[in-house]
Design a protein around this motif. Structure first.
Motif, PDB file in Angstrom:
ATOM      1  N   ALA A 130       4.803  10.047  13.399  1.00 25.52           N
ATOM      2  CA  ALA A 130       4.971   9.417  14.713  1.00 25.52           C
ATOM      3  C   ALA A 130       5.835  10.292  15.616  1.00 25.52           C
ATOM      4  O   ALA A 130       6.731  11.005  15.143  1.00 25.52           O
ATOM      5  N   THR A 131       5.567  10.231  16.913  1.00 23.78           N
ATOM      6  CA  THR A 131       6.374  10.953  17.899  1.00 23.78           C
ATOM      7  C   THR A 131       6.699  10.010  19.051  1.00 23.78           C
ATOM      8  O   THR A 131       5.920   9.100  19.370  1.00 23.78           O
ATOM      9  N   PHE A 132       7.858  10.263  19.677  1.00 24.20           N
ATOM     10  CA  PHE A 132       8.380   9.383  20.713  1.00 24.20           C
ATOM     11  C   PHE A 132       8.790  10.210  21.927  1.00 24.20           C
ATOM     12  O   PHE A 132       9.512  11.201  21.789  1.00 24.20           O
ATOM     13  N   PHE A 133       8.349   9.791  23.109  1.00 23.53           N
ATOM     14  CA  PHE A 133       8.831  10.415  24.348  1.00 23.53           C
ATOM     15  C   PHE A 133       8.557   9.478  25.510  1.00 23.53           C
ATOM     16  O   PHE A 133       7.712   8.589  25.426  1.00 23.53           O
ATOM     17  N   ASP A 134       9.313   9.664  26.584  1.00 22.12           N
ATOM     18  CA  ASP A 134       9.192   8.791  27.757  1.00 22.12           C
ATOM     19  C   ASP A 134       8.850   9.627  28.986  1.00 22.12           C
ATOM     20  O   ASP A 134       9.719  10.283  29.558  1.00 22.12           O
ATOM     21  N   PRO A 135       7.586   9.620  29.423  1.00 27.91           N
ATOM     22  CA  PRO A 135       7.172  10.490  30.525  1.00 27.91           C
ATOM     23  C   PRO A 135       7.335   9.893  31.920  1.00 27.91           C
ATOM     24  O   PRO A 135       6.855  10.488  32.896  1.00 27.91           O
ATOM     25  N   HIS A 136       7.996   8.764  32.068  1.00 33.56           N
ATOM     26  CA  HIS A 136       8.051   8.084  33.361  1.00 33.56           C
ATOM     27  C   HIS A 136       8.457   9.027  34.499  1.00 33.56           C
ATOM     28  O   HIS A 136       7.769   9.128  35.515  1.00 33.56           O
ATOM     29  N   VAL A 137       9.611   9.698  34.344  1.00 32.05           N
ATOM     30  CA  VAL A 137      10.097  10.515  35.459  1.00 32.05           C
ATOM     31  C   VAL A 137       9.215  11.733  35.690  1.00 32.05           C
ATOM     32  O   VAL A 137       9.237  12.325  36.780  1.00 32.05           O
ATOM     33  N   SER A 138       8.423  12.094  34.688  1.00 36.86           N
ATOM     34  CA  SER A 138       7.523  13.245  34.833  1.00 36.86           C
ATOM     35  C   SER A 138       6.301  12.913  35.671  1.00 36.86           C
ATOM     36  O   SER A 138       5.578  13.819  36.097  1.00 36.86           O
ATOM     37  N   ILE A 139       6.046  11.621  35.891  1.00 36.91           N
ATOM     38  CA  ILE A 139       4.942  11.227  36.772  1.00 36.91           C
ATOM     39  C   ILE A 139       5.457  10.361  37.930  1.00 36.91           C
ATOM     40  O   ILE A 139       4.746   9.534  38.467  1.00 36.91           O
ATOM     41  N   GLN A 141       7.843   7.997  38.092  1.00 31.81           N
ATOM     42  CA  GLN A 141       8.138   6.584  37.857  1.00 31.81           C
ATOM     43  C   GLN A 141       9.569   6.433  37.325  1.00 31.81           C
ATOM     44  O   GLN A 141      10.163   7.386  36.823  1.00 31.81           O
ATOM     45  N   VAL A 142      10.095   5.218  37.397  1.00 30.83           N
ATOM     46  CA  VAL A 142      11.469   4.937  36.994  1.00 30.83           C
ATOM     47  C   VAL A 142      11.506   4.458  35.549  1.00 30.83           C
ATOM     48  O   VAL A 142      10.701   3.616  35.136  1.00 30.83           O
ATOM     49  N   VAL A 143      12.461   4.982  34.780  1.00 27.94           N
ATOM     50  CA  VAL A 143      12.748   4.466  33.451  1.00 27.94           C
ATOM     51  C   VAL A 143      13.775   3.351  33.601  1.00 27.94           C
ATOM     52  O   VAL A 143      14.833   3.567  34.178  1.00 27.94           O
ATOM     53  N   ALA A 144      13.470   2.166  33.087  1.00 26.47           N
ATOM     54  CA  ALA A 144      14.421   1.063  33.267  1.00 26.47           C
ATOM     55  C   ALA A 144      14.394   0.108  32.085  1.00 26.47           C
ATOM     56  O   ALA A 144      15.161   0.257  31.142  1.00 26.47           O
ATOM     57  N   ILE A 145      13.510  -0.877  32.105  1.00 23.39           N
ATOM     58  CA  ILE A 145      13.618  -2.029  31.204  1.00 23.39           C
ATOM     59  C   ILE A 145      13.569  -1.616  29.744  1.00 23.39           C
ATOM     60  O   ILE A 145      14.388  -2.064  28.928  1.00 23.39           O
ATOM     61  N   GLU A 146      12.611  -0.750  29.376  1.00 28.11           N
ATOM     62  CA  GLU A 146      12.494  -0.347  27.975  1.00 28.11           C
ATOM     63  C   GLU A 146      13.755   0.358  27.502  1.00 28.11           C
ATOM     64  O   GLU A 146      14.290   0.068  26.422  1.00 28.11           O
ATOM     65  N   ALA A 147      14.249   1.288  28.326  1.00 33.20           N
ATOM     66  CA  ALA A 147      15.431   2.062  27.940  1.00 33.20           C
ATOM     67  C   ALA A 147      16.681   1.191  27.889  1.00 33.20           C
ATOM     68  O   ALA A 147      17.554   1.400  27.032  1.00 33.20           O
ATOM     69  N   ILE A 148      16.777   0.218  28.777  1.00 33.41           N
ATOM     70  CA  ILE A 148      17.920  -0.699  28.742  1.00 33.41           C
ATOM     71  C   ILE A 148      17.933  -1.448  27.416  1.00 33.41           C
ATOM     72  O   ILE A 148      18.985  -1.634  26.792  1.00 33.41           O
ATOM     73  N   GLY A 149      16.769  -1.877  26.961  1.00 30.97           N
ATOM     74  CA  GLY A 149      16.684  -2.523  25.663  1.00 30.97           C
ATOM     75  C   GLY A 149      17.054  -1.594  24.526  1.00 30.97           C
ATOM     76  O   GLY A 149      17.764  -1.984  23.591  1.00 30.97           O
ATOM     77  N   LEU A 150      16.601  -0.341  24.592  1.00 25.77           N
ATOM     78  CA  LEU A 150      16.903   0.625  23.538  1.00 25.77           C
ATOM     79  C   LEU A 150      18.390   0.922  23.450  1.00 25.77           C
ATOM     80  O   LEU A 150      18.910   1.210  22.362  1.00 25.77           O
ATOM     81  N   MET A 151      19.114   0.849  24.580  1.00 26.41           N
ATOM     82  CA  MET A 151      20.544   1.149  24.554  1.00 26.41           C
ATOM     83  C   MET A 151      21.338   0.119  23.757  1.00 26.41           C
ATOM     84  O   MET A 151      22.491   0.358  23.431  1.00 26.41           O
ATOM     85  N   LEU A 164      15.532  11.255  30.874  1.00 22.89           N
ATOM     86  CA  LEU A 164      15.629  12.288  31.903  1.00 22.89           C
ATOM     87  C   LEU A 164      14.837  13.552  31.592  1.00 22.89           C
ATOM     88  O   LEU A 164      14.394  14.249  32.502  1.00 22.89           O
ATOM     89  N   VAL A 165      14.628  13.851  30.324  1.00 21.38           N
ATOM     90  CA  VAL A 165      13.814  15.018  29.963  1.00 21.38           C
ATOM     91  C   VAL A 165      12.327  14.711  30.127  1.00 21.38           C
ATOM     92  O   VAL A 165      11.511  15.594  30.374  1.00 21.38           O
ATOM     93  N   GLY A 166      11.969  13.451  30.021  1.00 17.87           N
ATOM     94  CA  GLY A 166      10.586  13.056  30.270  1.00 17.87           C
ATOM     95  C   GLY A 166       9.624  13.590  29.225  1.00 17.87           C
ATOM     96  O   GLY A 166       9.910  13.604  28.031  1.00 17.87           O
ATOM     97  N   ARG A 167       8.484  14.046  29.700  1.00 18.89           N
ATOM     98  CA  ARG A 167       7.418  14.462  28.777  1.00 18.89           C
ATOM     99  C   ARG A 167       7.671  15.836  28.155  1.00 18.89           C
ATOM    100  O   ARG A 167       6.884  16.300  27.342  1.00 18.89           O
TER     101      ARG A 167
END
Length: 271
Positions: A130-139, A141-151, A164-167
């Motif tokens: 499995a691999t994990f990454f968050d591309p929101h800011v790379s397209i 878009q704002v990273v918010a609800i999911e990341a708040i939960g992960l914190m 912040l590193v995105g994709r």
């Protein structure tokens, strides 16, 4: 119910919710969004289901909102405006107040909005590939609800870095385990569903009523301060006193046998 974008299965006491848009890497289109709300409730209300496992078909667990739909259907992200402005969401177990234990079993790629179901599960396991990454800011878009939960589950800097590193950077399953995002890495990856079923069956041996009260106490603690959380937890603890399971557990232990738990009360049913 029948579903276009999901598959629901029952294996013994375990209900499976399976994302089923493998050609689109299980991205969530408008249909899947609506179907998820119903599927969680169907499994939570099924008296034969004691534990729910959520996973995906194909080479991805979930890759967030279907960007092609957003880019081409003339509606775009506006379809989500009202639900987000009022924070009235219904596509994860947490949103739907699911009382039963929920395991997310991450197969393959988990990206962007896929982290909703990582943040909102009770237990998360992952295949070794499995691999994990968050591309929101790379397209854009704002990273918010999911990341708040992960914190609430893992170090803040690790979540910030991913946001912040995105994709341009991916976390391995092993790194996700080191950071506390997942509690088990299954190797070989082909054993993921078998491992999830085994874990779910172990959990299903416990009192449904006690587990539901435990979920309310522990998830509720994330919303409040220490004293208020402990006070609410004490109320959940006492709420089991006199329940058949609270009496059966010690009796079964003393008699050296497996307990026979009372059937769970479906959500919304009169008690």
């Amino acid at each position: 119910m029948s579903y276009e974008t999901l598959k629901l299965e029952r294996h013994g006491p375990v209900g499976w919710l399976i994302n089923n848009r493998p050609e689109q890497l299980n991205a969530m289109n408008a249909t899947m969004r609506d179907e998820l709300a119903d599927a969680w409730l169907e499994l939570d209300r099924d008296p034969a289901v004691r534990v729910i496992v959520h996973t995906g078909e194909g080479r991805a667990f979930q890759t967030g909102v279907d960007v092609r739909e957003i880019a081409t259907d003339g509606v775009g992200m506006e379809r989500y405006r009202e639900s987000l402005e009022s924070f009235d969401l219904h596509f994860t177990a947490w949103h739907q107040h699911v009382a039963k234990p929920v395991i997310t079993a991450v197969n393959g790629i988990c990206a962007g909005g896929g982290f909703h179901w990582v943040a909102d599960a009770d237990i998360v396991i992952a295949a070794a590939d499995a691999t994990f990454f968050d591309p929101h800011v790379s397209i854009g878009q704002v990273v918010a609800i999911e990341a708040i939960g992960l914190m609430r589950k893992m170090p803040v800097e690790a979540v910030m870095r991913m946001a912040l590193v995105g994709r341009h950077e991916r976390l391995s399953a092993r790194r996700a385990y080191e950071l506390g995002m997942v509690s088990e890495v299954v190797d070989p990856p082909e054993r993921l569903r078998e491992a999830a079923q085994e874990l779910a069956e172990r959990i299903a041996r416990n009192s449904p009523a006690a587990m539901a009260a435990t979920k309310r106490a522990l998830w509720g603690a994330l919303e409040t301060g220490l004293t208020e959380a402990c006070r609410a937890g004490a109320a959940e603890l006492v709420s089991m006193w006199g329940h058949p399971d609270q009496l059966e557990g010690p009796r079964a232990f003393a008699e050296g046998r497996e307990p026979v738990w009372a059937d769970p009360v479906p959500p919304g049913a009169a008690t």
